[in-house]
Design a protein around this motif. Structure first.
Motif, PDB file in Angstrom:
ATOM      1  N   MET A  27       0.839  -1.197   0.000  1.00  7.71           N
ATOM      2  CA  MET A  27       0.000   0.000   0.000  1.00  7.71           C
ATOM      3  C   MET A  27       0.878   1.251   0.000  1.00  7.71           C
ATOM      4  O   MET A  27       1.899   1.305   0.681  1.00  7.71           O
ATOM      5  CB  MET A  27      -0.916   0.010   1.227  1.00  7.71           C
ATOM      6  N   ILE A  28       0.463   2.242  -0.760  1.00 10.56           N
ATOM      7  CA  ILE A  28       1.171   3.519  -0.843  1.00 10.56           C
ATOM      8  C   ILE A  28       0.505   4.524   0.089  1.00 10.56           C
ATOM      9  O   ILE A  28      -0.726   4.616   0.153  1.00 10.56           O
ATOM     10  CB  ILE A  28       1.150   4.050  -2.283  1.00 10.56           C
ATOM     11  N   GLY A  29       1.323   5.294   0.816  1.00 12.33           N
ATOM     12  CA  GLY A  29       0.813   6.335   1.681  1.00 12.33           C
ATOM     13  C   GLY A  29       1.481   7.663   1.372  1.00 12.33           C
ATOM     14  O   GLY A  29       2.635   7.702   0.930  1.00 12.33           O
TER      15      GLY A  29
ATOM     16  N   SER B 141       3.571   0.180   2.636  1.00 16.98           N
ATOM     17  CA  SER B 141       4.853  -0.359   2.185  1.00 16.98           C
ATOM     18  C   SER B 141       5.751   0.734   1.605  1.00 16.98           C
ATOM     19  O   SER B 141       6.972   0.697   1.765  1.00 16.98           O
ATOM     20  CB  SER B 141       4.639  -1.457   1.138  1.00 16.98           C
ATOM     21  N   ARG B 142       5.132   1.701   0.943  1.00 15.78           N
ATOM     22  CA  ARG B 142       5.880   2.831   0.383  1.00 15.78           C
ATOM     23  C   ARG B 142       5.233   4.131   0.836  1.00 15.78           C
ATOM     24  O   ARG B 142       4.007   4.301   0.723  1.00 15.78           O
ATOM     25  CB  ARG B 142       5.909   2.768  -1.146  1.00 15.78           C
ATOM     26  N   LEU B 143       6.068   5.045   1.327  1.00 17.95           N
ATOM     27  CA  LEU B 143       5.557   6.283   1.919  1.00 17.95           C
ATOM     28  C   LEU B 143       6.199   7.491   1.269  1.00 17.95           C
ATOM     29  O   LEU B 143       7.428   7.569   1.160  1.00 17.95           O
ATOM     30  CB  LEU B 143       5.860   6.305   3.421  1.00 17.95           C
ATOM     31  N   LEU B 144       5.366   8.441   0.831  1.00 15.95           N
ATOM     32  CA  LEU B 144       5.875   9.747   0.435  1.00 15.95           C
ATOM     33  C   LEU B 144       5.801  10.655   1.648  1.00 15.95           C
ATOM     34  O   LEU B 144       4.717  10.936   2.160  1.00 15.95           O
ATOM     35  CB  LEU B 144       5.050  10.350  -0.704  1.00 15.95           C
ATOM     36  N   PHE B 145       6.952  11.099   2.117  1.00 17.47           N
ATOM     37  CA  PHE B 145       7.055  11.979   3.283  1.00 17.47           C
ATOM     38  C   PHE B 145       7.286  13.395   2.774  1.00 17.47           C
ATOM     39  O   PHE B 145       8.370  13.735   2.317  1.00 17.47           O
ATOM     40  CB  PHE B 145       8.199  11.489   4.170  1.00 17.47           C
ATOM     41  N   ILE B 146       6.231  14.218   2.834  1.00 21.30           N
ATOM     42  CA  ILE B 146       6.330  15.625   2.438  1.00 21.30           C
ATOM     43  C   ILE B 146       6.752  16.438   3.651  1.00 21.30           C
ATOM     44  O   ILE B 146       6.143  16.351   4.715  1.00 21.30           O
ATOM     45  CB  ILE B 146       4.994  16.122   1.869  1.00 21.30           C
ATOM     46  N   SER B 147       7.800  17.206   3.494  1.00 18.35           N
ATOM     47  CA  SER B 147       8.391  17.924   4.621  1.00 18.35           C
ATOM     48  C   SER B 147       7.393  18.873   5.276  1.00 18.35           C
ATOM     49  O   SER B 147       6.473  19.388   4.649  1.00 18.35           O
ATOM     50  CB  SER B 147       9.634  18.696   4.180  1.00 18.35           C
ATOM     51  N   SER B 148       7.613  19.101   6.566  1.00 23.16           N
ATOM     52  CA  SER B 148       6.711  19.896   7.395  1.00 23.16           C
ATOM     53  C   SER B 148       6.724  21.379   7.005  1.00 23.16           C
ATOM     54  O   SER B 148       7.762  21.909   6.607  1.00 23.16           O
ATOM     55  CB  SER B 148       7.133  19.751   8.858  1.00 23.16           C
ATOM     56  N   PRO B 149       5.608  22.092   7.170  1.00 26.21           N
ATOM     57  CA  PRO B 149       5.575  23.537   6.947  1.00 26.21           C
ATOM     58  C   PRO B 149       6.030  24.343   8.164  1.00 26.21           C
ATOM     59  O   PRO B 149       6.007  25.567   8.141  1.00 26.21           O
ATOM     60  CB  PRO B 149       4.098  23.801   6.647  1.00 26.21           C
ATOM     61  N   GLU B 150       6.426  23.655   9.230  1.00 27.80           N
ATOM     62  CA  GLU B 150       6.830  24.333  10.465  1.00 27.80           C
ATOM     63  C   GLU B 150       8.015  25.267  10.217  1.00 27.80           C
ATOM     64  O   GLU B 150       8.952  24.922   9.502  1.00 27.80           O
ATOM     65  CB  GLU B 150       7.184  23.287  11.526  1.00 27.80           C
TER      66      GLU B 150
END
Length: 288
Positions: free
Chosen positions: A1-3, A50-59
């Motif tokens: 599953m992609i997240g 199984s595969r994750l796109l981690f978009i960086s935080s806006p903090e």
């Protein structure tokens, strides 16, 4: 599953759309499902991914942002995520530090990874290109707001542009009916575009192209612990002006846009690689 994390943001929404067209089911995590400030929500959300796109935080605060990023990486590894694609940024001093720490954490996590070092978005440069009217005033130089880095309290990395809730593509300059891109309401060519880049090139890319590239990296047959240096085709303000039927002049650009123009003038936005075109399978779009 992609997240996909940050799936309700400007970049994340486009990535999710592309992934659903190409791969079908995608788990789209907004803050309610995966809150970077609440590690317990992260581990639960990432279960089965199984595969994750981690978009960086806006903090904007570097300390808090670092903690958020390390929490995401730790939760992904704990949940058994096999591969992560991370939206990093070019190695520009004063901007890259948190990204560098995050990249190191990902590399040490045991997960396979692709690091996408994104450039500045094209949109705020071309939508907020200042115009110099016959009366001598300069329009533009508005605040730049975006998902990740701050300059004097404003977020500029990955730059989106906002004022009163409007995006860069929507924002216009009302004085004399001129738009921020140097076009009046009727589309007729107007005065010169004012810039402070010294005529140096910029390697910005459109958000949609970067989103499509992120989707491509996530769907790749082989995620092989690679770092991609992404940039669009080089362009200059004189070229942009010519494409709009007007001319460009060197002058003062105020506010955060002036800060960004300074990066270009110093040659910091002139690097080129074929990486974005490789992920897209086509040339990236040039500014217009």
């Amino acid at each position: 599953m992609i997240g996909v994390t940050g799936a309700t943001g400007n970049l994340g929404r486009i990535v999710v759309e592309v992934l659903r067209e190409r791969a079908g089911e995608v788990l789209a995590f907004g803050r309610e499902q995966a809150d970077y400030d609440k590690p317990s929500t992260l581990a639960e959300a990432f279960h089965g991914v199984s595969r994750l796109l981690f978009i960086s935080s806006p903090e904007l605060d570097p300390g808090r942002r670092t903690a958020q990023h390390l929490a995401v990486v730790g939760a992904a590894a704990e949940a058994g995520v096999e591969a992560v694609v991370y939206t990093s940024f070019h190695r520009i001093p004063g901007i890259f530090a948190v990204h560098g720490l995050t990249e190191d954490a990902i590399a040490a996590s045991g997960m396979a990874y692709s690091i996408l070092r994104n450039p500045f978005y094209t949109e705020p440069f071309v939508a907020a290109a200042p115009t110099h009217s016959a009366g001598g005033h300069t329009a533009g130089g508005r605040s730049v707001e975006g998902p990740t880095h701050s300059s004097r309290g404003r977020s500029v990395e990955g730059s989106t542009h906002s004022a009163g809730g409007r995006s860069a593509g929507e924002l216009t300059h009302s004085a004399g009916g001129q738009s921020a891109g140097g076009q009046p309401a009727g589309g007729e060519s107007v005065g010169e575009l004012t810039h402070a880049t010294g005529g140096q090139p910029l390697n910005t890319a459109y958000r949609a192209d970067l989103a499509e590239a992120a989707a491509g990296a996530l769907l790749s047959d082989r995620i092989a612990n690679r770092t991609y240096e992404l940039n669009g085709p080089l362009w200059t303000f004189p070229e942009l002006a010519a494409s709009r039927g007007t001319t460009a002049r060197e002058g003062e650009v105020a506010g955060p846009m002036g800060w960004l123009h300074g990066f270009a003038k110093a040659g910091a936005l002139a690097t080129q690689t074929p990486d974005l075109e490789e992920l897209l399978g086509r040339p990236a779009r040039a500014p217009r």
